[in-house]
Design a protein around this motif. Structure first.
Motif, PDB file in Angstrom:
ATOM      1  N   LEU A1002       4.143  -3.850  -8.033  1.00 18.06           N
ATOM      2  CA  LEU A1002       5.532  -4.265  -8.189  1.00 18.06           C
ATOM      3  C   LEU A1002       6.243  -3.382  -9.205  1.00 18.06           C
ATOM      4  CD1 LEU A1002       7.093  -6.606  -6.907  1.00 18.06           C
ATOM      5  CD2 LEU A1002       6.897  -7.767  -9.106  1.00 18.06           C
ATOM      6  N   ARG A1003       5.583  -3.118 -10.285  1.00 18.33           N
ATOM      7  CA  ARG A1003       6.219  -2.275 -11.306  1.00 18.33           C
ATOM      8  C   ARG A1003       6.458  -0.878 -10.774  1.00 18.33           C
ATOM      9  NH1 ARG A1003       3.425  -4.104 -17.006  1.00 18.33           N
ATOM     10  NH2 ARG A1003       4.090  -6.263 -16.809  1.00 18.33           N
ATOM     11  N   PHE A1004       5.461  -0.384 -10.029  1.00 19.63           N
ATOM     12  CA  PHE A1004       5.612   0.961  -9.493  1.00 19.63           C
ATOM     13  C   PHE A1004       6.833   1.018  -8.580  1.00 19.63           C
ATOM     14  CE2 PHE A1004       4.909   4.023  -6.106  1.00 19.63           C
ATOM     15  CZ  PHE A1004       4.700   5.172  -6.847  1.00 19.63           C
ATOM     16  N   ILE A1005       6.928   0.039  -7.695  1.00 19.36           N
ATOM     17  CA  ILE A1005       8.040   0.041  -6.749  1.00 19.36           C
ATOM     18  C   ILE A1005       9.375  -0.109  -7.490  1.00 19.36           C
ATOM     19  CG2 ILE A1005       9.106  -1.306  -4.903  1.00 19.36           C
ATOM     20  CD1 ILE A1005       6.305  -1.722  -3.798  1.00 19.36           C
ATOM     21  N   LEU A1006       9.387  -0.971  -8.494  1.00 17.14           N
ATOM     22  CA  LEU A1006      10.623  -1.141  -9.265  1.00 17.14           C
ATOM     23  C   LEU A1006      11.024   0.155  -9.958  1.00 17.14           C
ATOM     24  CD1 LEU A1006      10.465  -4.669 -10.855  1.00 17.14           C
ATOM     25  CD2 LEU A1006      12.042  -3.798  -9.143  1.00 17.14           C
ATOM     26  N   ILE A1007      10.030   0.854 -10.456  1.00 16.14           N
ATOM     27  CA  ILE A1007      10.343   2.128 -11.115  1.00 16.14           C
ATOM     28  C   ILE A1007      10.982   3.079 -10.117  1.00 16.14           C
ATOM     29  CG2 ILE A1007       9.298   4.199 -12.124  1.00 16.14           C
ATOM     30  CD1 ILE A1007       7.336   2.409 -13.539  1.00 16.14           C
ATOM     31  N   GLN A1008      10.483   3.048  -8.887  1.00 16.00           N
ATOM     32  CA  GLN A1008      11.047   3.939  -7.890  1.00 16.00           C
ATOM     33  C   GLN A1008      12.453   3.505  -7.481  1.00 16.00           C
ATOM     34  OE1 GLN A1008       9.233   6.576  -7.468  1.00 16.00           O
ATOM     35  NE2 GLN A1008       7.620   5.573  -8.658  1.00 16.00           N
ATOM     36  N   ILE A1009      12.588   2.215  -7.241  1.00 16.34           N
ATOM     37  CA  ILE A1009      13.858   1.757  -6.683  1.00 16.34           C
ATOM     38  C   ILE A1009      14.936   1.630  -7.753  1.00 16.34           C
ATOM     39  CG2 ILE A1009      14.995  -0.131  -5.471  1.00 16.34           C
ATOM     40  CD1 ILE A1009      12.375  -0.706  -4.090  1.00 16.34           C
ATOM     41  N   ARG A1010      14.581   0.962  -8.829  1.00 18.05           N
ATOM     42  CA  ARG A1010      15.571   0.726  -9.867  1.00 18.05           C
ATOM     43  C   ARG A1010      15.016   1.181 -11.206  1.00 18.05           C
ATOM     44  NH1 ARG A1010      16.664  -4.830 -10.838  1.00 18.05           N
ATOM     45  NH2 ARG A1010      15.175  -5.427  -9.261  1.00 18.05           N
ATOM     46  N   PRO A1011      14.916   2.471 -11.398  1.00 18.82           N
ATOM     47  CA  PRO A1011      14.313   2.909 -12.656  1.00 18.82           C
ATOM     48  C   PRO A1011      15.233   2.561 -13.822  1.00 18.82           C
ATOM     49  CG  PRO A1011      15.164   4.774 -11.435  1.00 18.82           C
ATOM     50  CD  PRO A1011      15.376   3.566 -10.584  1.00 18.82           C
ATOM     51  N   THR A1012      14.687   2.027 -14.859  1.00 16.89           N
ATOM     52  CA  THR A1012      15.476   1.779 -16.055  1.00 16.89           C
ATOM     53  C   THR A1012      15.523   3.070 -16.853  1.00 16.89           C
ATOM     54  OG1 THR A1012      13.546   1.158 -17.317  1.00 16.89           O
ATOM     55  CG2 THR A1012      14.696  -0.604 -16.178  1.00 16.89           C
TER      56      THR A1012
ATOM     57  N   ILE B  34      -0.980   8.844  -9.394  1.00 10.88           N
ATOM     58  CA  ILE B  34      -2.106   8.037  -9.861  1.00 10.88           C
ATOM     59  C   ILE B  34      -2.170   6.728  -9.090  1.00 10.88           C
ATOM     60  CG2 ILE B  34      -3.015   6.740 -11.827  1.00 10.88           C
ATOM     61  CD1 ILE B  34      -1.849   8.918 -13.620  1.00 10.88           C
ATOM     62  N   VAL B  35      -1.037   6.065  -8.996  1.00 11.19           N
ATOM     63  CA  VAL B  35      -1.043   4.703  -8.473  1.00 11.19           C
ATOM     64  C   VAL B  35      -1.431   4.667  -6.999  1.00 11.19           C
ATOM     65  CG1 VAL B  35       0.381   2.697  -8.025  1.00 11.19           C
ATOM     66  CG2 VAL B  35       0.627   3.930 -10.159  1.00 11.19           C
ATOM     67  N   ILE B  36      -0.818   5.527  -6.211  1.00 11.24           N
ATOM     68  CA  ILE B  36      -1.071   5.439  -4.766  1.00 11.24           C
ATOM     69  C   ILE B  36      -2.521   5.756  -4.426  1.00 11.24           C
ATOM     70  CG2 ILE B  36      -0.380   6.350  -2.513  1.00 11.24           C
ATOM     71  CD1 ILE B  36       2.439   6.628  -3.672  1.00 11.24           C
ATOM     72  N   PRO B  37      -3.065   6.870  -4.899  1.00 15.08           N
ATOM     73  CA  PRO B  37      -4.489   7.105  -4.623  1.00 15.08           C
ATOM     74  C   PRO B  37      -5.379   5.997  -5.178  1.00 15.08           C
ATOM     75  CG  PRO B  37      -3.473   9.071  -5.506  1.00 15.08           C
ATOM     76  CD  PRO B  37      -2.476   7.973  -5.645  1.00 15.08           C
ATOM     77  N   MET B  38      -4.965   5.457  -6.324  1.00 14.92           N
ATOM     78  CA  MET B  38      -5.779   4.402  -6.918  1.00 14.92           C
ATOM     79  C   MET B  38      -5.844   3.201  -5.987  1.00 14.92           C
ATOM     80  SD  MET B  38      -5.202   2.505 -10.553  1.00 14.92           S
ATOM     81  CE  MET B  38      -4.061   1.297  -9.905  1.00 14.92           C
ATOM     82  N   PHE B  39      -4.698   2.826  -5.467  1.00 13.93           N
ATOM     83  CA  PHE B  39      -4.687   1.685  -4.552  1.00 13.93           C
ATOM     84  C   PHE B  39      -5.521   1.975  -3.309  1.00 13.93           C
ATOM     85  CE2 PHE B  39      -1.951  -1.978  -5.353  1.00 13.93           C
ATOM     86  CZ  PHE B  39      -1.543  -1.665  -6.637  1.00 13.93           C
ATOM     87  N   LEU B  40      -5.388   3.189  -2.828  1.00 20.96           N
ATOM     88  CA  LEU B  40      -6.133   3.565  -1.628  1.00 20.96           C
ATOM     89  C   LEU B  40      -7.626   3.457  -1.886  1.00 20.96           C
ATOM     90  CD1 LEU B  40      -4.696   4.370   0.929  1.00 20.96           C
ATOM     91  CD2 LEU B  40      -5.267   6.756   0.443  1.00 20.96           C
ATOM     92  N   CYS B 317      -4.525  -3.775  -0.356  1.00 20.31           N
ATOM     93  CA  CYS B 317      -4.368  -2.594  -1.214  1.00 20.31           C
ATOM     94  C   CYS B 317      -3.973  -1.387  -0.386  1.00 20.31           C
ATOM     95  CB  CYS B 317      -5.671  -2.298  -1.947  1.00 20.31           C
ATOM     96  SG  CYS B 317      -5.955  -3.375  -3.332  1.00 20.31           S
ATOM     97  N   VAL B 318      -4.664  -1.228   0.743  1.00 22.83           N
ATOM     98  CA  VAL B 318      -4.339  -0.078   1.583  1.00 22.83           C
ATOM     99  C   VAL B 318      -2.899  -0.180   2.070  1.00 22.83           C
ATOM    100  CG1 VAL B 318      -4.918   1.098   3.728  1.00 22.83           C
ATOM    101  CG2 VAL B 318      -6.734   0.222   2.259  1.00 22.83           C
ATOM    102  N   VAL B 319      -2.542  -1.376   2.533  1.00 22.55           N
ATOM    103  CA  VAL B 319      -1.168  -1.569   3.008  1.00 22.55           C
ATOM    104  C   VAL B 319      -0.182  -1.273   1.878  1.00 22.55           C
ATOM    105  CG1 VAL B 319       0.485  -3.278   3.826  1.00 22.55           C
ATOM    106  CG2 VAL B 319      -1.831  -3.227   4.764  1.00 22.55           C
ATOM    107  N   MET B 320      -0.483  -1.798   0.703  1.00 23.69           N
ATOM    108  CA  MET B 320       0.410  -1.574  -0.446  1.00 23.69           C
ATOM    109  C   MET B 320       0.562  -0.097  -0.738  1.00 23.69           C
ATOM    110  SD  MET B 320       1.985  -4.031  -1.444  1.00 23.69           S
ATOM    111  CE  MET B 320       2.888  -3.173  -2.703  1.00 23.69           C
ATOM    112  N   SER B 321      -0.558   0.622  -0.640  1.00 23.76           N
ATOM    113  CA  SER B 321      -0.461   2.044  -0.966  1.00 23.76           C
ATOM    114  C   SER B 321       0.455   2.743   0.028  1.00 23.76           C
ATOM    115  CB  SER B 321      -1.848   2.680  -1.008  1.00 23.76           C
ATOM    116  OG  SER B 321      -2.416   2.672   0.268  1.00 23.76           O
ATOM    117  N   VAL B 322       0.394   2.307   1.287  1.00 22.71           N
ATOM    118  CA  VAL B 322       1.297   2.906   2.285  1.00 22.71           C
ATOM    119  C   VAL B 322       2.744   2.547   1.941  1.00 22.71           C
ATOM    120  CG1 VAL B 322       1.951   2.918   4.707  1.00 22.71           C
ATOM    121  CG2 VAL B 322      -0.468   2.896   4.070  1.00 22.71           C
ATOM    122  N   VAL B 323       2.960   1.272   1.634  1.00 23.13           N
ATOM    123  CA  VAL B 323       4.318   0.839   1.286  1.00 23.13           C
ATOM    124  C   VAL B 323       4.835   1.633   0.090  1.00 23.13           C
ATOM    125  CG1 VAL B 323       5.677  -1.083   0.381  1.00 23.13           C
ATOM    126  CG2 VAL B 323       4.017  -1.478   2.206  1.00 23.13           C
ATOM    127  N   MET B 324       3.977   1.770  -0.892  1.00 21.71           N
ATOM    128  CA  MET B 324       4.417   2.489  -2.097  1.00 21.71           C
ATOM    129  C   MET B 324       4.714   3.944  -1.784  1.00 21.71           C
ATOM    130  SD  MET B 324       2.287   0.906  -5.268  1.00 21.71           S
ATOM    131  CE  MET B 324       0.698   1.157  -4.571  1.00 21.71           C
TER     132      MET B 324
END
Lengths: 1085, 337
Positions: A1002-1012, B34-40, B317-324
């Motif tokens: 969630l934080r990652f996505i928020l950073i992307q969409i609405r970065p503070t 970091i985050v996306i590969p980590m989730f994957l 997690c895999v789905v999330m990584s794709v979404v991210m």
């Protein structure tokens, strides 16, 4: 005392008579407790705090066996720990107070008793005693009038020099003097013991600058005022000795009357915290209510038929059981009301204020002043979010100017002042001035050949172009904030009497002779020019006086100054009378050199969205100049057109100058409001103040010029009252004290203008520019930390508690805890306390440099983005999610399963261990995620706590502990039997990640969409940013007269100061920081 | 020179990383790389673990027999409300070899062993063999502290009083002949319970004089197993198993292990008869009683939940990584343009 004292009556050398009034003696007691009263009193005080009282209530609940769902120690241990920590602190404070009391009370002093000087302890000194004080001795006694002052070698006159650092923080020497009458007694013990004076004076009060009384000797009345008394807390300097009559003792002294009563300033976070705690209470009771209903339902449906195995206690039906279970759940869920919250908050505040004190970047080496945060207890976090920022602009080193033309002009400068010359070394003349301006003007005159040499109470000696001239000083018409001018009346060697006056232009102009019309016009031009350059201006004028008029006036003056009733009013009237029809001489302008970095600081603060209101003594022209500083880039230009705004039309009382930006984006409409003290007085009236505020808030910048100290405070109060904003006031002068006290955050600048501002402030430092570090770095950090801390604190406790809620649905709502009782006891106290404290002390989202580069980073704090009610709800939702995971994953994993050797694993104890381990791992990981900066300290505490948990748990569940305390640790063997199971570890792992991963995503996505702004800065590589430094002029203007009143009277008194006849020719030493004359323009006559 | 200056200015704060808040720190930043590969990675790992767990769990054999007798067709129906001694038997067949060691569990549902008052109703000191608490049990045990004649009950409390008292025997039909399957009751409780937490006073029955047996019990504690002194009194294995109360209202408890003779390798395919001495009343609170035969794996008993949970979380997690990744790509480009 049964009656309030209306007048004090003291007879010298007459103990029996004085004792009959029961005046307090000189023993003081600042301590609160003694050994016997400590425990009950301290406990009583502590239990007045809500959280403590609540826990006491819980403890009592737990003693009722039907309700008690937890062992007593789960509440008692934290409570005892918190209480004892506070008690130790209080005890320590009190011991220190006892010590200092004892030390003070046992100091020795010479008291005149029965005609002999005896060495007595201070606490034995009585009102009415005559005491002898010696140099460098604290006058810690009491208020003392001095019936006698004798000066031996170096003090040929009745003068006592005192330092009042302990009293008001000012380190410059002040002069006190005795009445002539008493002064004549000298150090003759006989005369003193025979002295039969009676003093009537005001009752004890805490005003340091006022005193009113009369001394009656042989039927004659003599006025006593502030200059004739020594206050407790003064130190005698440069004075061999003096005698004094004790008027007030111990607790009646002004020092003691002033001490104590500190008012806690509360921050918005404090406020929010209290609201939240109330919300939590509400929430807690709601939860308990739901569970109690659940219990009732269960009792009816299941419990009633389960009685085969669990019979009900006699008399307990479903309703009563439900009622009892309500209270049982209040106990079980008590962790949502965090007892340790307040303690932790205080620790964090203390820690953060230490960081301010330790900051080398707020340390000013020139006068060796580090930053200081006072009133550590509560002042802290308000730093976080000031929305309004008030400045006074007297932060200045003065620079000056002159031109040797009009003699009168310089004669005036050399005569009309209250400066005292001081010759520390042979031939080295220093001026001790009350304000830098005064000193600068006298120095300027000196540099142009009019050297002020020495003064006595009756004369002033100056060197006029190398020629020594002595003027007889007839009167000093002192400066004060209302008069805004000062005058001296002198008789020259030629016998002519002249009044010399200097003061603020508007004031003087009203009192000029009509013949000066033309000159006035010219001078006005100059004044405007000076003001435009940001200089502080003074207008000089003189007047010749007639002999007979003067005589009569002197007579009236004497009467007025000894009058008991309305003394000041009468004097004012007299002054008003004589200070008119004066002849204009010219104007001076003093350049204020701004402290370094002021414009940059203001620029920075403006960028941080801090609204800046300047409250200053300047006139408008100058203010516009300040404006330019504020928005240098926008280049504002004053168009002094009267703005017929609604406000004005309706009120017609104050005029508005609207200043528009002459910039492309006029649409944006940056306005500034400039209002002067005159108009402000009207605008601050009840029906108009809102109008003023509304208008002012529409403007980017508000400048109030020519305001009095009272108005400064009023403006602050206005904003506080109607805007609900956090205010910060910063100033350095005595005239800023009221404002500093009124604002949420008072910042004092420890500079040249005395120490009052510093003493009444919450924070102080040496340079204005440190304000940006205080706000942008420390304020930001500590706000961030506090928010993080609170958010995390609530999170961890809610998560902890909610699991109980879910479990209730599986255990018949019986208030069965999920965790081991010991875990409940130690969770807040041991397992999670240090990591969270290290978060609150060491976390930094961006380092200090970046905070400077991007002042915008400060804005989120003002909008309460980091912690608000909304954030609190988020936090609760998060906790709710985590607790669901924390309960149902172990539930599913353990359901119907067994150990790998077929034995029990789904028992309550194993489940409790699993759940609590999962919880601790989850909150630890969450802490790491919430921490921006992973320092070794942080990580050490996190890992240390986890390790401590395992170690403590292993120990508590070990055979040995069970053998020693059989029934205290019933969880024996649980660790060994469940933590060696792979599926237990797999469950812990799954639970932890399932709690944490969604947050990360969630934080990652928020950073992307609405970065503070925060995220942006954090992501910026170091090389990318650049800073454009604005080079703006460093000149600035301030108050015309910044020194305090009261010195004139001293100068005029019959026996005056001056240290000793000068023995040799003066050699002017250049002080390193002496104001430098720069510019002078006399007005040609 | 600098040193001198520092000495002179006494108020100068110390220049340490701590006081100046310059402690070396690592700032973890949630960057896409970091985050996306980590989730994957986590997703893949979880799915792997989940599949392993699921397969392991699936391979565990389980035979569950409900013998509550709610159904009138059920052989135990007659015993359901019977207060006298009652025995019933059920037959079942095992199609393939039931790999050993086989564990014999009894299970109860809707049984609130985790009720606070029920669970607290025992005296650890008494169970530890402390004679003071024999004569004077803790009031926690109420209402089973003393009997109607005010005699102290040992073991006191609701937990002990409600001890499960059905007993079972299992026989294998081999060539039409019933062959008793030997059940091993040793070592079914935790080692710590058996050796540390529960203890008998040294001389058994002497010390129990002056105390009463729990009201529901047919015989006193010191007669639980008269054949084996190491399985009698407080350290009786069945008693210990019962006293380790369950976390949830549906639970099963180990009754016996099948490790002996021909059945050491498991139960061979065939028909079996389970004979139940039906004593324990669960009818009143709609409880169910069952017998479970199961073997175990490295991850314990049969439990599909963990495996499935791992697979689900891993997939998420895999789905999330794709979404991210999508979000990142979109907004990243948007920013660049």
């Amino acid at each position: 005392m049964f009656f309030s004292e209306e007048e004090r009556y003291v007879r010298a050398n007459d103990r029996p008579s004085n004792l009959s009034y029961n005046y307090a003696n000189n023993a003081i007691r600042t301590s609160k407790y003694n050994i016997i009263t400590f425990l009950p009193l301290n406990l009583f005080e502590q239990f007045r705090r809500l959280a403590n009282a609540y826990f006491l209530f819980l403890l009592i609940l737990q003693l009722i066996p039907q309700i008690s769902s937890l062992s007593w120690f789960t509440t008692a241990l934290p409570l005892i720990l918190v209480l004892s920590m506070t008690a130790v602190k209080d005890a320590n404070d009190d011991i220190n107070r006892h010590k200092s009391d004892r030390q003070v009370n046992n100091r020795m002093v010479n008291v005149l008793i029965d005609g002999v000087l005896k060495n007595e302890k201070w606490m034995n000194v009585q009102v009415g005693d005559i005491v002898k004080l010696e140099s460098n001795q604290f006058v810690t006694l009491t208020h003392v009038t001095h019936p006698t002052i004798l000066t031996l070698l170096i003090e040929p006159l009745n003068l006592v020099y005192v330092e009042t650092a302990e009293l008001d923080g000012e380190t410059n020497l002040k002069v006190k003097q005795a009445l002539t009458l008493t002064g004549e007694m000298g150090d003759s013990i006989e005369a003193l013991s025979a002295f039969k004076g009676e003093v009537r004076c005001e009752p004890p009060n805490n005003r340091l600058d006022k005193f009113k009384g009369t001394l009656t000797v042989n039927g004659q009345n003599y006025g006593l005022d502030n200059d004739k008394i020594l206050l407790r807390g003064c130190t005698l300097r440069n004075t061999e000795w003096c005698f004094g009559l004790v008027i007030f003792g111990g607790p009646d002294t002004k020092l003691m009357q002033n001490s104590g009563k500190t008012k806690f300033k509360r921050t918005s976070i404090d406020h929010l915290m209290n609201i939240l705690v109330l919300c939590i209470f509400g929430f807690l009771f709601t939860l308990c209510f739901i569970l109690a209903i659940g219990n009732a339902v269960w009792e009816v449906k299941e419990g009633s038929v389960f009685t085969v195995f669990l019979p009900r206690e006699p008399g307990v039906n479903a309703a009563l059981s439900s009622f009892l279970s309500f209270w049982s759940y209040v106990i079980v869920l008590n962790a949502v009301v965090p007892i340790s919250l307040y303690v932790s908050v205080e620790v964090i505040r203390l820690g953060n204020s230490f960081f301010i004190n330790w900051d080398r970047k707020m340390y000013y080496p020139k006068n060796d002043t580090p930053a200081q945060s006072h009133s550590v207890d509560f002042s802290w976090n308000k730093l976080a979010d000031p929305k309004f920022d008030f400045h006074d602009y007297n932060l200045v080193e003065t620079v000056r100017e002159g031109n040797p033309e009009a003699q009168a002009f310089f004669r005036l400068l050399a005569l009309c002042h209250t400066v005292m010359p001081e010759e520390k070394k042979e031939g080295e003349l220093n001026y001790q001035a009350q304000s830098p301006d005064e000193g600068a003007l006298v120095t300027a005159a000196r540099n142009f050949g009019f050297v002020f040499r020495s003064r006595t109470p009756e004369t002033i000696t100056i060197m006029e172009m190398g020629e020594k001239v002595t003027y007889e000083l007839l009167a000093v018409l002192d400066f004060n904030n209302v008069r805004k001018r000062m005058s001296v009346i002198v008789r020259g060697p030629d016998g002519k009497m002249t009044l010399y006056c200097k003061g603020a232009d508007t004031i003087i102009y009203e009192r000029l002779d009509h013949s000066c019309k033309r000159l006035m016009k010219v001078t006005t031009g100059h004044l405007n020019e000076y003001a435009g350059d940001g200089l502080r201006t003074l207008v000089l004028a003189y007047k010749h006086l007639k002999e007979n008029y003067m005589e009569e006036w002197t007579q009236r003056h004497h009467e007025a100054s000894t009058a008991l009733e309305g003394r000041e009013e009468r004097l004012d009237q007299l002054y008003e009378e004589i200070e008119k029809d004066m002849i204009l001489l010219g104007a001076t302008a003093v350049e204020d050199k701004l402290q370094d970095g002021v414009p940059q600081t203001i620029e920075q603060l403006a960028k941080a969205d801090i609204k800046i209101w300047v409250l200053t003594g300047d006139k408008q022209g100058m203010s516009c100049y300040i404006l330019e500083l504020l928005y240098a880039r926008r280049k504002m230009c004053p168009e002094s057109a009267e703005e017929p705004s609604v406000t004005k039309a309706r009120a017609g009382l104050f005029w508005l100058q609207k200043t528009e930006t002459v910039q492309d984006e006029q649409v944006e409409g940056d306005y500034a409001l400039i209002i002067n003290g005159h108009s402000l007085a009207f605008a601050l009236e009840k029906d108009l103040e809102l109008e003023l505020l509304r208008t002012a808030c529409m403007c980017q910048t508000v400048i109030c010029c020519r305001v009095t100290p009272l108005q400064k405070a009023q403006v602050v109060e206005l904003v506080k009252k109607y805007k609900q904003a956090i205010t910060l006031a910063i100033g350095d002068g005595a005239n800023d004290v009221s404002m500093i006290k009124a604002a949420h955050i008072g910042v004092g600048i420890s500079g040249q203008e005395g120490m009052q501002a510093v003493l009444s402030s919450d924070f102080s430092f040496a340079q204005f520019r440190y304000l940006q570090r205080l706000l942008l770095v420390h304020g930001r950090w500590s706000y961030l930390r506090m928010c993080k801390f609170l958010q995390y604190f609530f999170y961890k406790n809610f998560t902890f508690t909610f699991v109980h809620f879910w479990y209730a649905f599986f255990c018949g709502f019986s208030a069965q805890t999920v965790y081991d009782e010991w875990f409940i006891t130690l969770y807040n106290l041991v397992y999670t306390s240090l990591p969270i404290l290290s978060l609150g002390l060491f976390d930094q989202d961006v380092n200090d440099r970046w905070s400077f580069e991007y002042p915008q980073l400060y804005s989120p704090g003002q909008l309460n983005m980091y912690f608000s009610k909304k954030a609190f709800v988020h936090c609760m939702v998060h906790s709710c999610y985590c607790s669901l995971v924390l309960f149902f994953i172990p539930w599913g994993a353990i359901h119907d399963t067994v150990r790998d050797d077929g034995r029990d694993l789904a028992d309550y104890q194993s489940f409790a261990l699993l759940a609590q381990t999962c919880l601790l791992v989850v909150v630890s990981i969450q802490l790491c995620i919430d921490t921006y900066a992973w320092t070794t300290v942080n990580q050490f505490f996190v890992w240390g706590s986890l390790f401590a948990y395992l170690a403590i748990t292993f120990t508590m569940y070990s055979n040995g502990m069970f053998l020693i305390f059989t029934s205290v640790f019933p969880f024996i063997g649980t660790v060994r039997n469940s933590l060696n199971q792979p599926n237990v570890w797999l469950t812990i792992f799954l639970t932890s990640l399932l709690c944490v991963l969604p947050v990360v995503a969630l934080r990652f996505i928020l950073i992307q969409i609405r970065p503070t702004i925060n995220d942006k800065v954090r992501k910026t590589p170091e090389t990318e940013y650049c800073l454009c430094i604005l080079r703006v002029s460093t000149r600035r203007s301030g108050y015309a007269f910044s020194h305090s009143q009261g010195y004139g009277a001293l100068v005029t008194s019959e026996r005056f100061l001056f240290k000793r006849p000068l023995k040799s020719l003066l050699a002017f030493s250049a002080q390193t920081e002496t104001p430098r004359p720069q510019l002078f323009r006399p007005i040609p006559e | 020179m600098v040193k001198e200056e520092q000495e002179e200015s006494s108020n100068r704060p110390d220049n340490t990383a701590f006081t100046q808040q310059r402690l070396p720190a690592w700032q973890p930043i949630l960057s896409a790389s970091i985050v996306i590969p980590m989730f994957l990675l986590i997703g893949a790992a979880f799915i792997g673990v989940g599949v392993a767990l699921f397969i392991t769990s699936r391979d565990i054999q389980l035979q569950e027999l409900d013998y509550t007798g709610d159904d009138s067709e059920h052989p135990c129906f007659k015993c359901r409300t019977n207060t006298e001694k009652c025995t019933c038997s059920m037959t079942f067949s095992i199609p393939t070899l039931f790999k050993g060691p086989v564990f014999f569990y009894y299970g109860l549902t809707n049984y609130f062993q985790n009720q606070r008052k029920y669970g607290a109703s025992k005296d650890d000191n008494q169970l530890y063999g402390d004679l003071d608490y024999f004569t004077n049990p803790s009031t926690d045990c109420d209402p089973y502290t003393r009997d109607s004649k005010n005699m102290p009950i040992v073991p006191c409390g609701a937990l002990a009083n409600s001890m499960f008292n059905d007993s079972f025997s299992l026989s294998h039909t081999v060539n039409g002949v019933q062959k008793i399957v030997p059940l091993d009751g040793k070592g079914i409780a935790w080692w710590t319970d058996y050796n540390i937490k529960y203890r008998n006073p040294t001389l058994n029955s002497v010390f129990f004089s002056g105390t009463k047996k729990p009201t529901n019990w047919p015989k006193p504690i010191y007669e639980l197993d008269t054949t084996d002194v190491y399985n009698n009194g407080f350290i009786n294995q069945d008693f210990l198993v019962w006293m380790r109360r369950a976390a949830l209202p549906d639970f099963r408890k180990l009754y016996r292990r099948i490790t002996h003779d021909d059945y050491a390798d498991g139960l061979p395919a065939g028909n079996y008869t389970l004979t139940i001495a039906y004593n324990y009343p669960v009818h009143s609170f709609n409880g169910k009683k069952k017998v479970v035969l199961s073997n175990v794996s490295w991850m314990g008993g049969k439990n599909d939940f963990l495996g499935i949970a791992y697979i689900v979380v891993g997939s998420m997690c895999v789905v999330m990584s794709v979404v991210m990744l999508i979000v990142y790509a979109r907004f990243k480009f948007a920013e660049d343009v």
